[in-house]
Design an enzyme around this catalytic site. Structure first.
Site, PDB file in Angstrom:
ATOM      1  N   HIS A  93       0.815  -1.221   0.000  1.00  0.00           N
ATOM      2  CA  HIS A  93       0.000   0.000   0.000  1.00  0.00           C
ATOM      3  C   HIS A  93       0.846   1.267   0.000  1.00  0.00           C
ATOM      4  O   HIS A  93       0.367   2.337   0.353  1.00  0.00           O
ATOM      5  CB  HIS A  93      -0.945  -0.013   1.211  1.00  0.00           C
ATOM      6  N   CYS A 145       3.004  14.446  -6.102  1.00  0.00           N
ATOM      7  CA  CYS A 145       2.123  15.462  -6.679  1.00  0.00           C
ATOM      8  C   CYS A 145       1.328  14.803  -7.804  1.00  0.00           C
ATOM      9  O   CYS A 145       1.905  14.273  -8.750  1.00  0.00           O
ATOM     10  CB  CYS A 145       2.931  16.633  -7.218  1.00  0.00           C
ATOM     11  N   SER A 161      -2.338  -9.697  10.277  1.00  0.00           N
ATOM     12  CA  SER A 161      -3.357  -9.157   9.385  1.00  0.00           C
ATOM     13  C   SER A 161      -4.646  -9.941   9.538  1.00  0.00           C
ATOM     14  O   SER A 161      -4.621 -11.166   9.588  1.00  0.00           O
ATOM     15  CB  SER A 161      -2.908  -9.201   7.922  1.00  0.00           C
ATOM     16  N   SER A 162      -5.759  -9.226   9.625  1.00  0.00           N
ATOM     17  CA  SER A 162      -7.057  -9.895   9.669  1.00  0.00           C
ATOM     18  C   SER A 162      -7.532 -10.236   8.257  1.00  0.00           C
ATOM     19  O   SER A 162      -8.574 -10.844   8.088  1.00  0.00           O
ATOM     20  CB  SER A 162      -8.073  -9.003  10.379  1.00  0.00           C
ATOM     21  N   LEU A 184       2.434 -11.266  18.446  1.00  0.00           N
ATOM     22  CA  LEU A 184       3.584 -11.432  17.555  1.00  0.00           C
ATOM     23  C   LEU A 184       4.904 -11.108  18.243  1.00  0.00           C
ATOM     24  O   LEU A 184       5.924 -11.722  17.937  1.00  0.00           O
ATOM     25  CB  LEU A 184       3.396 -10.540  16.327  1.00  0.00           C
TER      26      LEU A 184
HETATM   27 ZN   LIG Z   1       3.569  19.220  -8.918  1.00  0.00          ZN
END
Ligand SMILES: [Zn+2]
Length: 280
Positions: free
Chosen positions: A119, A127, A220-221, A263
């Site tokens: 992620h 930007c 993690s679930s 953990l």
């Molecule tokens: Zn920019």
């Protein structure tokens, strides 16, 4: 006192060629709450979607005000014994890869290499108008300069680094734009809700999982499909899945090895049991 590491978990990891998939539960012991796990209170406001962020300057103003304050907490967080144990397993040559759903950079801070941040990471901002990337540290300096007088009390930190603020508190915040083109469409380089993980990144993860001897889910679930799909893929290919996470997970039915345990305790024990000693 030494806890006996679950023998099936030991066997799974000792055989090597393991791909780790980690989630928010691994970072709770570093002070970053897991808002989906058992220890995390549910967040008071829904996470901002990509569509809301891109669609409204007010939404971006709100996001950055919260994020500006939340960043202090994230920047202070340090890796815990669980992160260090994962690095030790990697140093011992037992891991084929580390995929993390976390955006806090704590695996890397613990010395892990070649971590795929599914992620993205909070250490960069991008930007959306011109594509320029800037480090979070750099934009934070500019934000601090623009907000010398901005003081707001906050109590609740969410894992993506934003905090709860009243509208009056938000009004006092001055956002900054892109360093190159001045656009205010500046976004942390993380995948928001409502946004897809870039395809090449997903494919790199599938390749790792498909070549692995085992998939080990840590903290993690598996609530979101972006991570759960790798468990489904492993299961489909007959690759054993282990899950060490507090509380129930969506992948429990697919897991040959399942531990509901902290953990920070299990992973160092596991690392010692397979001869990998955390050195950091
Ligand atoms: Zn920019």
């Amino acid at each position: 006192m030494t806890l006996a590491v679950d023998s099936e978990l030991h066997e799974l990891v000792h055989a090597g060629r393991v791909v780790v998939l980690s989630g928010a539960g691994l970072s709770t012991e570093s002070g970053i709450p897991d808002y989906r796990g058992p220890s995390g209170a549910s967040r008071r406001h829904a996470p901002m979607t990509y569509q809301a962020f891109v669609g409204s300057p007010e939404a971006r103003h709100r996001y950055w005000a919260r994020s500006y304050l939340g960043w202090r907490q994230i920047a202070r967080a340090r890796p815990n014994a669980g992160h260090r144990a994962v690095t030790a397993l990697q140093d011992r040559g037992l891991l084929d890869g580390i995929i993390t759903q976390n955006v806090d950079g704590l695996h890397q801070a613990a010395g892990a290499r070649d971590v795929i941040e599914l992620h993205g990471g909070l250490d960069l901002v991008v930007c959306l108008s011109c594509g320029l990337r800037e480090t979070r540290t750099s934009i934070d300096e500019r934000l601090r300069a623009a907000n010398a007088g901005f003081v707001a009390a906050f109590a609740h930190i969410n894992p993506d680094g934003d905090v709860d603020l009243s509208d009056e508190q938000l009004d006092g915040f001055v956002p900054v734009g892109c360093r190159y083109c001045s656009s205010d469409l500046v976004k942390p380089d993380v995948v928001f809700f409502g946004e897809n993980v870039p395809r090449p990144r997903v494919d790199a993860c599938y390749s790792l999982v498909e070549a692995a001897a085992a998939l080990l889910v840590l903290g993690s679930s598996l609530t979101v499909m972006s991570g759960y799909r790798f468990v489904l893929r492993a299961d489909k290919l007959g690759i054993p899945v282990g899950i060490v996470t507090l509380g129930p997970t969506r992948g429990d039915a697919k897991a040959g090895v399942r531990l509901d345990a902290p953990l920070g305790t299990v992973l160092p024990e596991l690392a010692r049991a397979v001869g990998a000693v955390a050195s950091r």
